[in-house]
Each structure stands twice: as structure tokens, then as C-alpha cells.
Design a protein around this motif. Structure first.
Motif: not given
Length: 551
Positions: A242-249, A267-277, A393-394, A428-433
Motif C-alpha cells: 500500500d505504501s509502495g514498499s518491499t519486504g515480507g512476513s 529500509l529502502s522505503y521512501s514514504n516518511p509516514h511509514l511505520s514498520p511497527f 527486488m528494490h 537517501a531514499t526518503m521523499k519529503s512529506v
């Protein structure tokens, strides 16, 4: 107060799978060769295994080499994998099971075991001590010792009894100098001293930047009617998609009616609103995960960063006076989602190299023969053949990246004749809010989903409160003046332990950045992901941090 010192032939920093395997193998080889080699292992956790966190589906390849009779010796490998289920989660309630024929072969786990890596390390420490290795938990390696020629000569352990203001409390004890002919650094992912060694000796020159994920994990006691010992479940897609991020469970059924459940967020995710927790809590509400957890009870919680850059990010592992091994160097095979067997193998290779050098009477010379041993090993071959997995993957996402992995592993039976690269560091992948989609996370129900503070509580995390903050800011103004307006200060969300908060200043002057260092579970995410690279994790007083049982 003058520092005391102790001398050893070999000093090992970190009682994880790499370090303990190296210690055991050194003693085995010394006995075979009629040598006397004294070995010391220092560990920052209060006990061996206290800070060890991994999935864990364990491949016993390296353990078979180290202790072929591990079953007779009582190694805690009790639950063989019986079945793999892999799902593509399309939404918060939709899922497609991926047929085994279309799963990359490295995702199959025949012959592997569901284990507690912490318990395996406790067992390895028992074997090492039985061979005469000195194992010292509760001692954090705070500094590297160098001689006048910049040869590594050991470490200095952290001072004990220092107050938050830097003054000496009653019972103050300065750290000890632990000196050695050779020092092996096996601190795990983003090692505090390993990071310094990489920089000092330019070990990663010409390599792709290292890449990381944050793994968040819980241990659950579940309804016995839902328990299937040996079942391995992996998912990809939602909620990270949903946030365009990668990973898995992952969800692994171990013994005693328990399961491990967790989420790895790249941790290459770009959305600063994302909370892994927050993503992990959402994951548990999906029907494919929830069906196992409902009616159960959460027993423990933990978080740890993992190195996942693979072959393309591997640094040179030798330097004058020592070696960088295991996840300190980044030997995890992310295609398999496994790093324990590779860490152990790097420890075995390091042990062989050190024993040969000591037999030849060498002291502190660079162990250049390690590179050849590594290149001739199955470890090199395994990592080289999977070098495209992470970058693909990235670059292309989980679905296309997974298809590339399937083509390499199942069709070609070898890697493609070219190499994908990922040259953008994770920070260095983070977008601005204002460029990013707003993400929201539901309030925890305290049945399936929980908040961070109650989670930290069951990680048994504890630090002596009156000690210097071990999360250092290079520039204290950056969080509020730079990160807050541009990224809404993402440390508030990427930390899985609630260490960082933006609060109103007591004097009413505006916002201030608050560091709750006593909550820290030593995951190292802040050291990796801060977009300004302004936070440095250093060792707290020895023995502080989480105390993971059965994790």
C-alpha cells in the motif's frame, strides 16, 4: 583510575553464531594441531542470547561442519520444517497461495529447522566453554585498540558506573583493555565497531552501499488446535504494498504450542509516514495470519535490523590485526532469508585463517589468506549466485523481482550473466512529506495489535537510567530544524521501540526532540535510516538492552 588489561591470542567481539562458531573451531583446530590458543569472547548482552533475534528457519549446513554429532550433543534443533506455504497478500483480506512449482527454490525449506537462534547461541557458548573458551557476557566492546602502526590490538570495554552528566558514580569502574594477537569482530548487523573499521580501512571501497531491513518479531502461545509444528508460512504484498514498499512476513510453528510471527520491512522505503511497527500490527489482522493467532497470547517482542545487501555489498573482511565476520560484514543470504548458516561459515573460515597465522608465529599481520579461503568456499558461491535477488527486488518490486529470482533459480539453475546493482543508500531514499501518500494506522486492540511501549515491556528491555545517552546526535538542531519540516521527523515512526519523540518544549519555545534511550532494543534502525545520518548508536553500559527468551 588506571585500566586493567588482559592478554589473549584471539579476542572475539560478539557471542552470536559467527563469533561462537569461530571460537569453537579455533579450539578444535588447536587441539588437532597440538597448539595452545587462548580465546576470549565478549558479549554486550546480560547473557549469551539476550540480544539474539532472528526468524528463525535454520539451515544446518555449517553446524554439520562444526559439530557433525550435534544431535548427540543436544543442539536445540527440535522442529524440522514439514511444509512451506507462501502467499501473495493482495489486500487486507485477499490472498493467493503461490503453487510450490512457482516458488524460487531457495524459499523451500526441506532439511531445515525452526529454532530459537538465541537458544542455539546459548548451546554454542556451552560447547565453547567446555573447550576452554572464556566467555564474558555483560561486557560491551566500546572502543577498538590500535598500536602505533594502526594495527588492531584488541578492544576497550565500556566504563561502568558513569552518570548521565558524565560524572563518576559510586562503584565506578573503568573499562578494561582486552588485548589480542588477532581480534574477530562479529557484532551482528551494523556493528558499532565494525562500522568504524569499514571507514578506517576503506573496507567497502568500490562496493555497492550496504542495504538493510528492519525485522520485527513476536512469539505467541497459540490455541493447540491451530498449531502445526514444522509449518512455515511466508507472505509478500500487503500491507507494505500500500505504501509502495518491499519486504515480507513470516509465521513459523515451533515446538511447545508456539509460533513466531514477524515482518521484514526493507529500509529502502521512501514514504516518511511509514511505520514498520504499524505495518507489522496491520499484518496480524489479515485472515491468513489472524487465523493462527486468534485465541492465543503474545509472549515476547523484539526488533533487529538485518544486513541484506548481499554479495555486491560485501566489504573486504581482513585488516591489520583482525577480521570482520558474519552480519558485521553482511554475509546474510536474503534470497533464502537466512544468515545464521552463512555467519557460522564465515566464523569457521576465520578460525582456520587465524590458527594458521598463529602456528606460523604471526602477530597482528593482515590475514590476507582469508580472502582466498572465502573465495573457495560454498559461502562465496552461494552469495555470488544470489547477488541479483536484493537489487532486483528494490528495482522492480516483489512480484517482478520474485519472477527474476524464479527464472535464475528454477529455470537457469544459475545466476544471470550480468549483475543488477542498487547504488542508492537506504537513508537517501526518503521523499519529503508533501510528495508522499499519508498513511494511517488503527488504534491497537490489545488482543492482536499492540502499542510500542507495551511491546518494549515484554522484550524485557532495561538500561541503567542514570547513564550517558547512547544515541548520539552529531548536530542536535537537525531533528527539529531539518527533519521535522521536510520529513515530519521519521524517527518517530521508524523506531520500533518509541525511543524518539517530538514534544512541546517545557519553556513553550516550540518543539523539541526527545530521546527515550532506556527503551532502545538495539535494533540499529536509527543509525541506518536517519535521512541526515545524524544519529550514531554507541554501546550503552554492558548488560543493558533487551533480554530475549526463546527468540
Amino acid at each position: 583510575m588506571e585500566r586493567e588489561s588482559m592478554e589473549f591470542d584471539v579476542l572475539i567481539v560478539g557471542a552470536g553464531p559467527a563469533g561462537l562458531s569461530a571460537a569453537c573451531r579455533i579450539k578444535q583446530l588447536a587441539e588437532e594441531g597440538g597448539q595452545e590458543i587462548n580465546v576470549c569472547v565478549v558479549e554486550k548482552g546480560s547473557e549469551v542470547g539476550a540480544h539474539i533475534l532472528a526468524g528463525t528457519v535454520f539451515e544446518p549446513t555449517a553446524l554439520n561442519e562444526l559439530f557433525p554429532n550435534w544431535k548427540e550433543l543436544g543442539a536445540p534443533l527440535n522442529t524440522p520444517v514439514l511444509r512451506d506455504d507462501i502467499f501473495l497478500l493482495k489486500s487486507d483480506n485477499g490472498a493467493t497461495k503461490i503453487p510450490n512449482a512457482f516458488v524460487p527454490k531457495n524459499m523451500h525449506n526441506e532439511g531445515n529447522y525452526i529454532i530459537s537462534l538465541g537458544n542455539l547461541c546459548r548451546w554454542l557458548a556451552e560447547q565453547a566453554e567446555g573447550m576452554g573458551v572464556e566467555v564474558y557476557p555483560g561486557f560491551a566492546a566500546a572502543e577498538v585498540l590500535y598500536d602505533e602502526n594502526n594495527v588492531v590490538k584488541g578492544i576497550i570495554t565500556g566504563d561502568m558506573g558513569v552518570a548521565k552528566d558524565g560524572s563518576e558514580k559510586d562503584g565506578y569502574m573503568p573499562g578494561m583493555e582486552l588485548r589480542a594477537k588477532y581480534t574477530l569482530f562479529t557484532e551482528g548487523c551494523r556493528g558499532h565497531l565494525g562500522k568504524q573499521l569499514l571507514r578506517k580501512f576503506n573496507l567497502d571501497e568500490g562496493k555497492d552501499p550496504q542495504h538493510y531491513g528492519i525485522g520485527i518479531k513476536e512469539l505467541w502461545d497459540i490455541d493447540p488446535s491451530k498449531h502445526e509444528p514444522g509449518l512455515v508460512v511466508h507472505t509478500t504484498g500487503w500491507p507494505l504494498s500500500d505504501s509502495g514498499s518491499t519486504g515480507g512476513s513470516f509465521l513459523y510453528h515451533l515446538e511447545n504450542g508456539q509460533v513466531y510471527v514477524g515482518l521484514i520491512t526493507d529500509l529502502s522505503y521512501s514514504n516518511p509516514h511509514l511505520s514498520p511497527f504499524g505495518e507489522f500490527q496491520k499484518l496480524k489482522t489479515h485472515p491468513e495470519i489472524r487465523k493462527y493467532l486468534e485465541g492465543g497470547k503474545r509472549a515476547s517482542y523484539g526488533a533487529r535490523a538485518i544486513t541484506k545487501g548481499g554479495f555486491n555489498s560485501l566489504p573486504k573482511m581482513s585488516f591489520p590485526g583482525g577480521l570482520l565476520l558474519g552480519c558485521d560484514a553482511g554475509t546474510l543470504n536474503f534470497s533464502k532469508i537466512k544468515g545464521s548458516h552463512t555467519a557460522m561459515k564465515s566464523g569457521l573460515l576465520g578460525a582456520e585463517t587465524v590458527v594458521e597465522a598463529l602456528k606460523a608465529g604471526k602477530d597482528g599481520e593482515e590475514l590476507t589468506s582469508f580472502a582466498e579461503k572465502f573465495k573457495n568456499s560454498w559461502l562465496y558461491k552461494e552469495l555470488y549466485e544470489e547477488r541479483n535477488f536484493g537489487p532486483a527486488m528494490h528495482k522492480y518490486g516483489n512480484v517482478v523481482g520474485g519472477a527474476i529470482a524464479f527464472f535464475e533459480q528454477n529455470i537457469l539453475h544459475r545466476s544471470l550473466p550480468f549483475t543488477f546493482h542498487d547504488t542508492t543508500p537506504d537513508y537517501a531514499t526518503m521523499k519529503s512529506v508533501d510528495e508522499a501518500k499519508t498513511l494511517t494506522y488503527p488504534k491497537p486492540d490489545n488482543v492482536l495489535t499492540f502499542d510500542r511501549l507495551s511491546s518494549v515491556f515484554i522484550s524485557n528491555t532495561n538500561h541503567e537510567e542514570n547513564q550517558p545517552v547512547h544515541l548520539k546526535l552529531k548536530d542536535p538542531s537537525i531533528p527539529i530544524q531539518h527533519n521535522l519540516p521536510k520529513y515530519d521527523e521519521p524517527a518517530q515512526r521508524y523506531c520500533p521501540a518509541g525511543v524518539y519523540e517530538v514534544v512541546d518544549a517545557d519553556d513553550g519555545s516550540g518543539k523539541q526532540f526527545q530521546i527515550n534511550a532506556q527503551n532502545c532494543v538495539h535494533c540499529k534502525t536509527c543509525d541506518i535510516k536517519d535521512p541526515a545520518q545524524n544519529i550514531t548508536w554507541v554501546t550503552p553500559e554492558g548488560g543493558g538492552g533487551p533480554n530475549y527468551p526463546n527468540m
